[in-house]
Design an enzyme around this catalytic site. Structure first.
Site, PDB file in Angstrom:
ATOM      1  N   GLU A 152      20.598  51.426  -3.788  1.00  0.00           N
ATOM      2  CA  GLU A 152      21.721  51.157  -4.707  1.00  0.00           C
ATOM      3  C   GLU A 152      21.511  51.606  -6.156  1.00  0.00           C
ATOM      4  O   GLU A 152      21.479  50.782  -7.065  1.00  0.00           O
ATOM      5  CB  GLU A 152      22.033  49.658  -4.701  1.00  0.00           C
ATOM      6  CG  GLU A 152      22.354  49.117  -3.330  1.00  0.00           C
ATOM      7  CD  GLU A 152      22.615  47.613  -3.309  1.00  0.00           C
ATOM      8  OE1 GLU A 152      22.411  46.944  -4.322  1.00  0.00           O
ATOM      9  OE2 GLU A 152      23.019  47.118  -2.254  1.00  0.00           O
ATOM     10  N   GLU A 193      23.286  47.504   7.353  1.00  0.00           N
ATOM     11  CA  GLU A 193      23.882  46.278   6.802  1.00  0.00           C
ATOM     12  C   GLU A 193      25.341  46.109   7.247  1.00  0.00           C
ATOM     13  O   GLU A 193      26.222  45.809   6.446  1.00  0.00           O
ATOM     14  CB  GLU A 193      23.774  46.284   5.266  1.00  0.00           C
ATOM     15  CG  GLU A 193      22.355  46.549   4.783  1.00  0.00           C
ATOM     16  CD  GLU A 193      22.126  46.298   3.303  1.00  0.00           C
ATOM     17  OE1 GLU A 193      22.927  45.568   2.695  1.00  0.00           O
ATOM     18  OE2 GLU A 193      21.132  46.809   2.769  1.00  0.00           O
TER      19      GLU A 193
HETATM   20  C1  GLA Z   1      22.502  44.199  -0.307  1.00  0.00           C
HETATM   21  C2  GLA Z   1      21.043  44.584  -0.189  1.00  0.00           C
HETATM   22  C3  GLA Z   1      20.341  43.828   0.882  1.00  0.00           C
HETATM   23  C4  GLA Z   1      20.730  42.379   0.977  1.00  0.00           C
HETATM   24  C5  GLA Z   1      22.205  42.314   1.156  1.00  0.00           C
HETATM   25  C6  GLA Z   1      22.632  40.906   1.405  1.00  0.00           C
HETATM   26  O1  GLA Z   1      23.362  44.975   0.393  1.00  0.00           O
HETATM   27  O2  GLA Z   1      20.815  45.936   0.037  1.00  0.00           O
HETATM   28  O3  GLA Z   1      18.975  43.898   0.646  1.00  0.00           O
HETATM   29  O4  GLA Z   1      20.331  41.685  -0.164  1.00  0.00           O
HETATM   30  O5  GLA Z   1      22.795  42.857   0.001  1.00  0.00           O
HETATM   31  O6  GLA Z   1      21.964  40.336   2.483  1.00  0.00           O
END
Ligand code: GLA
Length: 399
Positions: free
Chosen positions: A177, A282
């Site tokens: 990110e 994710e």
């Molecule tokens: C973000 C992060 C992850 C985690 C998620 C929530 O997307 O990349 O590491 O913290 O949020 O679980």
């Protein structure tokens, strides 16, 4: 199992699922997960995700050491997934909270669990904007440290962590990110002190510490054109410097009606054109009303009970229409992924079931969310069966 017997297995499983879906839907249209009992026998009836996708890509789950206390959840994870990503354990503040103090107990256990169960382990994440210990960026007098000092700190960190697990981690989310929605770099402490240089160095050092591991960039919002273009440009710049990023993770924290899924397809196509593989990381889809208003974000639901919108409406289960909509949304997502399966390396579901998925606490704490493929008893939801259908069709078409 050959293709024919697999098909018979699916047919039987689909009938079983249809029965269990109707028996779990009450008269008022609410899917009542509580009446479904979670037994080992039931886990056996349902096909395993990792078997369904075995010719296409790895299917992973996020993981937290708290799961070690729940043997049924562990069985569910072992059955369905051949990939594992730690949700928080590798983050800097967690693994190295104080100078010279490293906490490896949890990461050791999780890496061992992945190995024992033939799962590809992803190390998530080495460098991120959050969860950095405050001491990392300051000297003893509390002043911000120099670029050189921070680079050396990062190098030491990477060699310590990646070196410890050398040969055991399939790939690292080296950097997580770094971009704003408009494609500019986020003004994080890492970026403010070091500029872009730390990114290339970090990728290089991970490869030096473990030449056989893979290196990944991971971000959310890549359905956003400007952010996607910035990511593509970053990958290209790294390539020109001789750094070949293996894959880019498209974080899939999605909602029922947002964003448009054309963005997922664009991202897969554009990223793959740079020569990297794509990972849908994710992945979860919340059917809850948005909690992004300024007045509600990151507060506990009990503090905002009088909000004009009911922000926690599905305490006893999803109403049938929402459950159907969720299944449709997952189906559309997987349709796109399957269409491009030659470019996709891995999918990681962010939560092996609804109960442990982080969306219950974000962006508002204490809600009851239903964002994954499995309910709180690890039972396959309607969305799961939609995906079974899709993969069955995909396998049939290559007969
Ligand atoms: C973000 C992060 C992850 C985690 C998620 C929530 O997307 O990349 O590491 O913290 O949020 O679980």
């Amino acid at each position: 199992m050959n293709l024919k017997s697999l098909k018979i297995f699916f047919t039987v499983s689909l009938c079983t699922s249809a029965l269990s879906l109707s028996s779990s839907t009450s008269g008022n249209g609410v899917v009542n997960t509580a009446i479904i009992k979670n037994t080992q026998a039931q886990l056996q009836e349902v096909p395993a995700l990792k078997d369904l996708f075995k010719d296409k890509f790895t299917i992973g789950s996020s993981f937290s050491p708290a799961y070690f206390k729940d043997p049924i959840l562990l069985e569910h994870i072992k059955k369905n997934f051949n990939g594992l990503t730690t949700e928080n354990e590798f983050k800097w503040a967690r693994i190295n909270p104080k100078p010279g103090i490293y906490k490896f107990t949890n990461t050791d256990k999780v890496v061992q669990f992945a190995e024992d169960n033939n799962m590809e382990m992803v190390g998530h994440t080495l460098l991120w904007k959050h969860r950095n210990p405050a001491w990392r960026f300051k000297d003893n007098e509390g002043n911000t440290i120099s670029k050189e000092a921070l680079l050396q700190g990062i190098k030491k960190h990477i060699f310590k962590i990646v070196g410890r697990y050398k040969g055991r981690i399939k790939g690292w989310d080296v950097v997580n990110e770094v971009f704003n929605t408009d494609g500019s770099f986020r003004e994080t402490e890492l970026y403010t002190i070091m500029g872009e240089e730390y990114i290339e160095k970090a990728f290089q050092w991970v490869k030096e510490a473990d030449p056989d591991t893979e290196i990944y960039y991971n971000d959310y919002g890549l359905y956003n054109e400007k952010k996607l273009d910035a990511t593509v440009a970053l990958i290209e710049r790294l390539k020109e410097k001789g750094i070949d990023v293996d894959a880019v993770g498209f974080q899939g924290h999605l909602m029922l009606g947002w964003p448009k899924l054309q963005g997922l397809e664009n991202a897969i196509t554009k990223l793959a054109a740079t020569g990297v593989e794509v990972m849908v990381t994710e992945l979860d889809v919340t059917p809850l009303p948005s909690g992004f208003g300024k007045d509600v974000r990151e507060r506990h639901i009990s503090e905002i009970m009088n909000h004009p919108v009911d922000l926690n409406p599905y305490l006893s289960g999803l109403p049938e229409d929402k459950d159907i909509a969720l299944a449709k949304r997952y189906e559309e997502i997987f349709k796109i992924i399957l269409k491009h399966h030659d470019k996709v390396k891995r999918i990681t579901l962010w939560g092996p079931n609804d109960g442990v998925n982080w969306m219950n606490d974000w962006p508002i704490k204490g809600r009851t969310d239903h964002a994954t493929l499995f309910d709180r008893q690890n039972q396959a939801k309607r969305a799961f069966w939609k995906i079974v259908d899709l993969i069955k069709k995909a396998n049939d078409s290559i007969d």
